[in-house]
Design a protein around this motif. Sequence first.
Motif, mmCIF file in Angstrom:
data_model
loop_
_atom_site.group_PDB
_atom_site.id
_atom_site.type_symbol
_atom_site.label_atom_id
_atom_site.label_comp_id
_atom_site.label_asym_id
_atom_site.label_seq_id
_atom_site.Cartn_x
_atom_site.Cartn_y
_atom_site.Cartn_z
ATOM 1 N N ARG A 150 0.825 -1.213 0.000
ATOM 2 C CA ARG A 150 0.000 0.000 0.000
ATOM 3 C C ARG A 150 0.855 1.257 0.000
ATOM 4 N NH1 ARG A 150 -4.184 -2.309 4.429
ATOM 5 N NH2 ARG A 150 -5.503 -3.488 2.996
ATOM 6 N N THR A 151 1.996 1.206 0.668
ATOM 7 C CA THR A 151 2.897 2.356 0.672
ATOM 8 C C THR A 151 3.439 2.618 -0.724
ATOM 9 O OG1 THR A 151 3.504 1.902 2.965
ATOM 10 C CG2 THR A 151 4.975 3.323 1.714
ATOM 11 N N LEU A 152 3.799 1.560 -1.456
ATOM 12 C CA LEU A 152 4.269 1.729 -2.833
ATOM 13 C C LEU A 152 3.191 2.365 -3.701
ATOM 14 C CD1 LEU A 152 6.227 -1.576 -3.527
ATOM 15 C CD2 LEU A 152 7.171 0.718 -3.320
ATOM 16 N N VAL A 153 1.955 1.898 -3.550
ATOM 17 C CA VAL A 153 0.850 2.456 -4.330
ATOM 18 C C VAL A 153 0.638 3.922 -3.965
ATOM 19 C CG1 VAL A 153 -1.632 2.322 -4.741
ATOM 20 C CG2 VAL A 153 -0.259 0.233 -4.689
ATOM 21 N N ALA A 154 0.735 4.257 -2.686
ATOM 22 C CA ALA A 154 0.552 5.637 -2.251
ATOM 23 C C ALA A 154 1.655 6.546 -2.797
ATOM 24 C CB ALA A 154 0.525 5.693 -0.726
ATOM 25 N N LEU A 155 2.838 5.990 -3.020
ATOM 26 C CA LEU A 155 3.929 6.760 -3.611
ATOM 27 C C LEU A 155 3.776 6.902 -5.121
ATOM 28 C CD1 LEU A 155 7.025 5.370 -1.667
ATOM 29 C CD2 LEU A 155 6.207 7.726 -1.654
ATOM 30 N N GLY A 156 2.866 6.141 -5.715
ATOM 31 C CA GLY A 156 2.658 6.209 -7.148
ATOM 32 C C GLY A 156 3.453 5.165 -7.906
ATOM 33 N N LEU A 157 3.959 4.174 -7.191
ATOM 34 C CA LEU A 157 4.745 3.111 -7.808
ATOM 35 C C LEU A 157 3.900 1.857 -7.928
ATOM 36 C CD1 LEU A 157 7.978 3.716 -5.742
ATOM 37 C CD2 LEU A 157 7.552 4.422 -8.081
ATOM 38 N N PRO A 189 8.386 15.542 5.258
ATOM 39 C CA PRO A 189 8.555 14.460 6.237
ATOM 40 C C PRO A 189 7.635 13.261 5.973
ATOM 41 C CG PRO A 189 8.525 16.567 7.342
ATOM 42 C CD PRO A 189 8.185 16.833 5.900
ATOM 43 N N ASN A 190 6.417 13.506 5.464
ATOM 44 C CA ASN A 190 5.501 12.412 5.169
ATOM 45 C C ASN A 190 6.057 11.505 4.087
ATOM 46 O OD1 ASN A 190 3.662 13.396 6.998
ATOM 47 N ND2 ASN A 190 2.466 14.490 5.476
ATOM 48 N N ILE A 191 6.522 12.094 3.006
ATOM 49 C CA ILE A 191 7.060 11.322 1.889
ATOM 50 C C ILE A 191 8.338 10.606 2.304
ATOM 51 C CG2 ILE A 191 8.050 11.485 -0.433
ATOM 52 C CD1 ILE A 191 5.026 11.796 -0.398
ATOM 53 N N LEU A 192 9.206 11.283 3.057
ATOM 54 C CA LEU A 192 10.447 10.652 3.493
ATOM 55 C C LEU A 192 10.177 9.467 4.415
ATOM 56 C CD1 LEU A 192 12.683 13.801 4.085
ATOM 57 C CD2 LEU A 192 12.680 12.244 2.129
ATOM 58 N N GLY A 193 9.138 9.549 5.236
ATOM 59 C CA GLY A 193 8.762 8.426 6.087
ATOM 60 C C GLY A 193 8.257 7.247 5.276
#
Length: 59
Positions: A21-28, A41-45
């Motif tokens: 889910r984190t990958l999908v949220a990053l657009g990957l 900070p959100n994206i870096l986390g």
Amino acid sequence: MGKIKVKQVRSAIKRPQDQKRTLVALGLGKIGKVVEHDDTPNILGMINKVKHLVSTEEA
């Protein structure tokens, strides 16, 4: 704020659901895909959570 390029270099197969889910949220979602985000900070986390699946560089 600067920009950061994130590239998926490893597969999400056999990974926990939260990492997928984190990958999908990053657009990957596919190996080799590159996205650009602000280095908040959100994206870096999020990147830190999946750092073993992605590579990063300054944009």
